[in-house]
Design a protein around this motif. Structure first.
Motif, PDB file in Angstrom:
ATOM      1  N   ARG A  42       0.824  -1.218   0.000  1.00 15.71           N
ATOM      2  CA  ARG A  42       0.000   0.000   0.000  1.00 15.71           C
ATOM      3  C   ARG A  42       0.854   1.264   0.000  1.00 15.71           C
ATOM      4  NH1 ARG A  42      -5.737   0.590  -0.355  1.00 15.71           N
ATOM      5  NH2 ARG A  42      -6.603  -1.491  -0.115  1.00 15.71           N
ATOM      6  N   LEU A  43       1.944   1.225   0.752  1.00 15.40           N
ATOM      7  CA  LEU A  43       2.781   2.418   0.886  1.00 15.40           C
ATOM      8  C   LEU A  43       3.667   2.662  -0.336  1.00 15.40           C
ATOM      9  CD1 LEU A  43       3.967   2.240   4.609  1.00 15.40           C
ATOM     10  CD2 LEU A  43       2.249   3.746   3.605  1.00 15.40           C
ATOM     11  N   ALA A  44       3.844   1.657  -1.161  1.00 18.05           N
ATOM     12  CA  ALA A  44       4.778   1.767  -2.279  1.00 18.05           C
ATOM     13  C   ALA A  44       4.381   2.832  -3.295  1.00 18.05           C
ATOM     14  CB  ALA A  44       4.922   0.412  -2.972  1.00 18.05           C
ATOM     15  N   ASP A  45       3.132   3.258  -3.283  1.00 21.29           N
ATOM     16  CA  ASP A  45       2.690   4.335  -4.173  1.00 21.29           C
ATOM     17  C   ASP A  45       2.492   5.651  -3.421  1.00 21.29           C
ATOM     18  OD1 ASP A  45       2.626   3.033  -6.683  1.00 21.29           O
ATOM     19  OD2 ASP A  45       0.770   2.010  -6.101  1.00 21.29           O
ATOM     20  N   ARG A  46       2.834   5.668  -2.126  1.00 20.55           N
ATOM     21  CA  ARG A  46       2.569   6.851  -1.293  1.00 20.55           C
ATOM     22  C   ARG A  46       3.806   7.672  -0.994  1.00 20.55           C
ATOM     23  NH1 ARG A  46      -2.080   6.244   1.956  1.00 20.55           N
ATOM     24  NH2 ARG A  46      -3.655   5.049   0.828  1.00 20.55           N
ATOM     25  N   VAL A  47       4.995   7.065  -1.086  1.00 17.99           N
ATOM     26  CA  VAL A  47       6.239   7.743  -0.710  1.00 17.99           C
ATOM     27  C   VAL A  47       7.273   7.567  -1.813  1.00 17.99           C
ATOM     28  CG1 VAL A  47       5.847   7.499   1.779  1.00 17.99           C
ATOM     29  CG2 VAL A  47       7.038   5.681   0.524  1.00 17.99           C
ATOM     30  N   SER A  67       7.534  -3.571 -10.293  1.00 14.39           N
ATOM     31  CA  SER A  67       6.099  -3.492 -10.584  1.00 14.39           C
ATOM     32  C   SER A  67       5.642  -2.099 -10.969  1.00 14.39           C
ATOM     33  CB  SER A  67       5.299  -3.975  -9.370  1.00 14.39           C
ATOM     34  OG  SER A  67       5.529  -3.142  -8.249  1.00 14.39           O
ATOM     35  N   GLY A  68       6.578  -1.197 -11.203  1.00 10.09           N
ATOM     36  CA  GLY A  68       6.210   0.148 -11.626  1.00 10.09           C
ATOM     37  C   GLY A  68       5.671   1.027 -10.520  1.00 10.09           C
ATOM     38  N   ARG A  69       5.929   0.673  -9.263  1.00  8.04           N
ATOM     39  CA  ARG A  69       5.462   1.498  -8.151  1.00  8.04           C
ATOM     40  C   ARG A  69       6.284   2.776  -8.050  1.00  8.04           C
ATOM     41  NH1 ARG A  69       2.122  -1.287  -4.608  1.00  8.04           N
ATOM     42  NH2 ARG A  69       1.360  -3.173  -5.646  1.00  8.04           N
ATOM     43  N   LYS A  70       5.729   3.746  -7.363  1.00  7.29           N
ATOM     44  CA  LYS A  70       6.395   5.037  -7.221  1.00  7.29           C
ATOM     45  C   LYS A  70       7.673   4.939  -6.410  1.00  7.29           C
ATOM     46  CE  LYS A  70       5.735   9.540  -4.948  1.00  7.29           C
ATOM     47  NZ  LYS A  70       4.799  10.380  -4.170  1.00  7.29           N
ATOM     48  N   ALA A  71       7.642   4.191  -5.328  1.00  5.57           N
ATOM     49  CA  ALA A  71       8.736   4.201  -4.364  1.00  5.57           C
ATOM     50  C   ALA A  71       9.932   3.380  -4.823  1.00  5.57           C
ATOM     51  CB  ALA A  71       8.249   3.676  -3.017  1.00  5.57           C
ATOM     52  N   VAL A  72      11.100   3.886  -4.482  1.00  7.89           N
ATOM     53  CA  VAL A  72      12.314   3.077  -4.501  1.00  7.89           C
ATOM     54  C   VAL A  72      12.312   2.268  -3.212  1.00  7.89           C
ATOM     55  CG1 VAL A  72      14.825   3.108  -4.463  1.00  7.89           C
ATOM     56  CG2 VAL A  72      13.575   4.782  -5.851  1.00  7.89           C
ATOM     57  N   THR A  73      12.413   0.968  -3.319  1.00 10.43           N
ATOM     58  CA  THR A  73      12.302   0.116  -2.135  1.00 10.43           C
ATOM     59  C   THR A  73      13.663  -0.396  -1.703  1.00 10.43           C
ATOM     60  OG1 THR A  73      11.837  -1.808  -3.526  1.00 10.43           O
ATOM     61  CG2 THR A  73       9.947  -0.608  -2.657  1.00 10.43           C
ATOM     62  N   GLU A  74      13.819  -0.509  -0.392  1.00  8.95           N
ATOM     63  CA  GLU A  74      15.110  -0.936   0.160  1.00  8.95           C
ATOM     64  C   GLU A  74      14.866  -1.854   1.351  1.00  8.95           C
ATOM     65  OE1 GLU A  74      18.658   1.211   2.672  1.00  8.95           O
ATOM     66  OE2 GLU A  74      17.930   2.242   0.864  1.00  8.95           O
ATOM     67  N   PRO A  75      15.358  -3.095   1.304  1.00 13.20           N
ATOM     68  CA  PRO A  75      15.185  -4.001   2.439  1.00 13.20           C
ATOM     69  C   PRO A  75      16.161  -3.670   3.556  1.00 13.20           C
ATOM     70  CG  PRO A  75      16.445  -5.094   0.719  1.00 13.20           C
ATOM     71  CD  PRO A  75      16.045  -3.750   0.167  1.00 13.20           C
TER      72      PRO A  75
END
Length: 274
Positions: free
Chosen positions: A21-26, A49-57
């Motif tokens: 859910r948060l991946a398109d919010r920040v 997946s084309g989401r807005k956020a850059v994700t980092e584990p």
């Protein structure tokens, strides 16, 4: 301004659903989990997946102050903290009473301490609790409430055990006390952070469709009865809990603060004062 989000327990379950859910919010989303490989797998999927956020584990033990400090430093270095969904919890079947309270309650308090300096106008936190204190009718005596009000204190577990008594050593009883503590802590934290324009709420799920819930329902008639008594006639889904958390973290909930939202299909309404 680069906005930063954090989802804990992001390698599975509610934490993973909140991360999605948060991946398109920040702009940047930190996926924290004790199992860094699981968080990395979710981060990789979201990144493709084309989401807005850059994700980092981020490999993180919520009971380790050093890990929490490192998480706070990383978030501060990336930008402005916007949203935190804390879903790193353990169930009664997965730990003894100390492990349950240490992760579910003390871990939440320590995470809050680490991230509190980053809170600013528009920052929102959601902590996952449970309907179990409502079903168990947890009502602390003043001496117990006094201990619960400081979950980060030295020797907290021993102080709480002394205040409540030996019944706390039963994991099935420790869990409602721990999650009640999360609800109580959320209210206090909302008062602390309100002056800077930040918000804090908690979410209390009922019976969620997990392998563990299905196993417990097969073993225990009491669990089956709770599911049958849920007015919607079914268990919930991780995504349904995450949807409520996402709303509370959004600007649409900008005047919702210091409350616990029950997501239980109406179970507590059905059980009432029993």
């Amino acid at each position: 301004m680069t906005t930063v989000g954090i989802a804990t327990g992001a390698g599975r379950g509610t934490g993973e659903a909140c991360a999605r859910r948060l991946a398109d919010r920040v702009d940047v989303l930190l996926l924290a989990d004790r199992n860094e490989a699981a968080a990395a797998a979710v981060a990789k999927e979201l990144s493709g997946s084309g989401r807005k956020a850059v994700t980092e584990p981020v490999g993180m033990d919520v009971t380790d102050p050093a890990d929490l400090a490192a998480l706070a430093r990383r978030a501060a270095g990336l930008g402005t903290l916007r949203a935190v969904a804390h879903a790193e919890t353990v169930e009664p079947e997965d730990a003894d009473w100390r492990g349950i309270i240490e992760v579910d309650l003390v871990g939440a308090a320590r995470l809050a301490e680490a991230l509190r300096p980053l809170a600013t106008a528009g920052t929102a936190f959601v902590y996952c609790a449970s309907v179990s204190p409502l079903l168990a009718h947890v009502e602390p005596a003043p001496v117990v409430a006094g201990v619960l009000d400081d979950p980060a204190q030295e020797g907290f577990l021993d102080h709480l055990r002394e205040a409540i008594g030996p019944a706390l050593e039963d994991p099935a009883w420790a869990y409602p006390w721990a999650t009640y503590g999360v609800q109580r802590f959320t209210r206090a934290e909302a008062v602390r952070l309100g002056p800077v324009g930040a918000r804090v709420c908690s979410v209390s799920p009922g019976a969620i469709d997990t392998p563990q819930t299905r196993l417990e329902a097969a073993r225990h008639e009491a669990v089956q009865q709770l599911i049958r008594r849920t007015p919607l006639g079914r268990t919930g889904r991780y995504e349904e809990v995450a949807a409520v958390a996402a709303f509370l973290l959004s600007d649409e909930a900008s005047f919702v603060n210091g409350v616990d939202i029950v997501v239980d299909g109406g179970l507590c309404a059905a059980v009432g004062d029993e």
